[in-house]
Design an enzyme around this catalytic site. Structure first.
Site, PDB file in Angstrom:
ATOM      1  N   TYR A 221       0.858  -1.202   0.000  1.00  0.00           N
ATOM      2  CA  TYR A 221       0.000   0.000   0.000  1.00  0.00           C
ATOM      3  C   TYR A 221       0.882   1.237   0.000  1.00  0.00           C
ATOM      4  CZ  TYR A 221      -4.952  -0.935   0.275  1.00  0.00           C
ATOM      5  OH  TYR A 221      -6.235  -1.237  -0.048  1.00  0.00           O
TER       6      TYR A 221
ATOM      7  N   THR B  78      -3.480   5.331 -21.974  1.00  0.00           N
ATOM      8  CA  THR B  78      -3.257   4.051 -21.322  1.00  0.00           C
ATOM      9  C   THR B  78      -1.793   3.712 -21.581  1.00  0.00           C
ATOM     10  OG1 THR B  78      -3.979   2.924 -23.331  1.00  0.00           O
ATOM     11  CG2 THR B  78      -5.600   3.142 -21.569  1.00  0.00           C
TER      12      THR B  78
ATOM     13  N   LYS C 287      -1.130  -0.088 -24.854  1.00  0.00           N
ATOM     14  CA  LYS C 287      -1.421  -0.273 -26.281  1.00  0.00           C
ATOM     15  C   LYS C 287      -0.109  -0.140 -27.057  1.00  0.00           C
ATOM     16  CE  LYS C 287      -6.269   1.044 -25.821  1.00  0.00           C
ATOM     17  NZ  LYS C 287      -6.521   1.816 -24.603  1.00  0.00           N
TER      18      LYS C 287
ATOM     19  N   ARG D 149      -1.212  -2.989 -18.300  1.00  0.00           N
ATOM     20  CA  ARG D 149      -2.525  -2.347 -18.423  1.00  0.00           C
ATOM     21  C   ARG D 149      -2.629  -1.260 -17.362  1.00  0.00           C
ATOM     22  NH1 ARG D 149      -5.143  -5.272 -21.772  1.00  0.00           N
ATOM     23  NH2 ARG D 149      -6.925  -3.898 -21.622  1.00  0.00           N
TER      24      ARG D 149
ATOM     25  N   GLU E 142      -0.694   4.751  -0.432  1.00  0.00           N
ATOM     26  CA  GLU E 142      -1.570   5.911  -0.670  1.00  0.00           C
ATOM     27  C   GLU E 142      -0.777   7.193  -0.506  1.00  0.00           C
ATOM     28  OE1 GLU E 142      -5.017   5.648   1.833  1.00  0.00           O
ATOM     29  OE2 GLU E 142      -5.842   3.964   0.700  1.00  0.00           O
TER      30      GLU E 142
ATOM     31  N   ASP F   7      -6.739  12.530 -25.567  1.00  0.00           N
ATOM     32  CA  ASP F   7      -6.610  11.149 -25.076  1.00  0.00           C
ATOM     33  C   ASP F   7      -5.812  10.387 -26.130  1.00  0.00           C
ATOM     34  OD1 ASP F   7      -6.934   8.457 -24.543  1.00  0.00           O
ATOM     35  OD2 ASP F   7      -9.041   8.635 -23.947  1.00  0.00           O
TER      36      ASP F   7
HETATM   37  N1  DSN Z   1     -11.310  -0.638 -25.527  1.00  0.00           N
HETATM   38  C1  DSN Z   1     -10.137  -0.029 -26.101  1.00  0.00           C
HETATM   39  C2  DSN Z   1     -10.006  -0.330 -27.558  1.00  0.00           C
HETATM   40  O1  DSN Z   1     -10.100  -1.494 -27.892  1.00  0.00           O
HETATM   41  O2  DSN Z   1      -9.753   0.547 -28.348  1.00  0.00           O
HETATM   42  C3  DSN Z   1     -10.040   1.417 -25.827  1.00  0.00           C
HETATM   43  O3  DSN Z   1     -10.040   1.619 -24.454  1.00  0.00           O
END
Ligand code: DSN
Length: 415
Positions: free
Chosen positions: A51, A223, A226, A232, A53, A197
């Protein structure tokens, strides 16, 4: 995984099944990637126990000296990689990163303008079923019916009409360069915050293969799993003036303890993203996507916008006598994984769709290049032209396995 095998055979078997699936199928999901062994090791480390925080050197728990090391490294690496003034690496996901930005500058019922989900946007950009659509008054812009490109004049018109408090850029299924400079100018004209984003294209941006919104945007969310090829998770970058508001909103506003094992893995991925090898990798993702799009177009498939500048393409199947849902199922049984996807102005529901989305981050992580993209296009074309032919599907599945064996992945994981 000897301990797991002994203590929980059901989960062990599922993990082995997933290793085999990732190894033996050609995965073309545009939003997925195969993280490095180092990223997996950091995420599977003892930081899962901790933890922490608060933020580095300002924690609400004792024993955070190593947690501080990894979080500080993750922040500093992200700042350097993207040229950001301030970074928060704690959001558990991209949607939570967006939520933290909204909550830090919006009140319920304030207005948001973003790319429509059905034209390639994202759930958290104002879809009615999502918290963003429930809490805020949301409006969307789309792509031009003929060109498949974002119509920036129309965005300006809508921004002037609806006067949003946040103008959002970013997409899940848009294959062309997004002009962040124009969009940030429109946001300024209507006195809106500009949020970009970059979840899908973060790796391309980090390596200079797509223009960066960081100089223009008040907030940039992403994110990390990707094109960036990390664990993730989510991340927020912002101008220094919003640093305090964003940090307070992530913790204690929206989250308790940060996932320190994920933050350690984010730090590893961010370091990898600074290497020349990663830069070459991102360029190859784009080259592969272009080759694949060209090869599919040459086999009678319509690519929305006519091609791609990024890691993905959207295929319009309306002229191919097959729905997105049917195409996804037929391809998956042949060992090729894609996802059905609405195309702009789709007449079918999102559960069926008239399109599929295809991305090259994973096949490029496997070191496949242009010649393999032509082979993949050929296999896709054969399946989609004869989706009920089980003999053909079996033949394609065998060819997929042979190709996958030539481009191995996670060979050294002991199962
Ligand atoms: N769900 C994702 C995608 O496949 O593009 C985006 O968050």
């Amino acid at each position: 995984m000897t301990e797991l095998k002994k203590s929980d055979p059901e989960i062990y078997n599922a993990v082995v099944g997933e290793i085999e699936r990732e190894r033996d199928k050609i995965v073309l999901i545009a939003s997925e990637n195969y993280a490095s062994r180092a990223v997996l090791e950091a995420q599977g480390s003892v930081f899962t126990n901790k933890y922490a925080e608060g933020y580095p050197n300002k924690r609400y728990y004792g024993g955070c000296e190593y947690a501080d090391v990894v979080e500080t490294l993750a922040i500093e690496r992200a700042k350097k990689l993207f040229g950001a003034e301030h970074v928060n690496v704690q959001p558990h996901s991209g949607t939570q990163a967006n939520m933290a930005v909204y909550f830090s500058v919006l009140k319920p019922k304030d207005r948001i303008l973003g790319l429509s989900l059905s034209h390639g946007g994202h759930l958290s950009h104002g879809v009615q079923a999502n918290f963003s659509g429930i809490l805020y008054k949301t409006f969307s812009y789309g792509v031009d019916k003929k060109t498949g490109l974002i119509d920036y004049d129309n965005v300006r018109k809508l921004a002037n009409r609806h006067k949003p408090k946040i103008l959002l850029a970013g997409a899940s299924a848009y294959s062309r360069i997004i002009d962040f400079k124009i969009l940030s100018g429109i946001a300024k004209e209507v006195n809106a915050y500009f949020l970009a984003d970059i979840a899908h294209i973060a790796g391309l941006i980090a390596t200079g293969n797509h223009p960066s919104p960081v100089p223009y945007a008040d907030f940039v969310t992403t994110t990390t799993h990707k094109t960036l090829r990390g664990p993730r998770g989510g991340m927020i970058m912002c101008k220094a003036e919003y640093a305090r508001a964003v940090d307070k909103m992530v913790f204690p506003g929206l989250q308790g303890g940060p996932l320190m094992h994920v933050i350690a893995a984010k730090a590893v991925a961010l370091r990898e993203a600074m290497t020349p090898e990663f830069k070459r990798y991102q360029l190859q993702i784009i080259k592969n996507a272009r080759e694949l799009a060209g090869a599919l177009a040459g086999r009678g498939f319509k690519i929305i916008s006519g091609g791609t500048d990024t890691h993905l393409m959207l295929i319009d199947l309306t002229g191919n006598n097959i729905t997105g849902k049917e195409a996804e199922a037929a391809l998956d049984s042949a060992g090729i994984t894609v996802n059905k996807n609405s195309i702009p102005y789709d007449t079918l529901p999102a559960t069926i769709t008239s399109g599929i989305r295809i991305g090259t981050p994973i096949v490029t992580s496997r070191k496949m290049k242009e010649p393999e993209m032509v082979i993949i296009a050929d296999l896709i074309s054969r399946v989609l032209n004869d989706p009920e032919n089980t003999t053909l599907i079996n033949q394609v599945r065998d060819k997929v396995k042979v190709l996958c064996r030539k481009f191995p992945v996670y060979e050294d994981i002991e199962i």
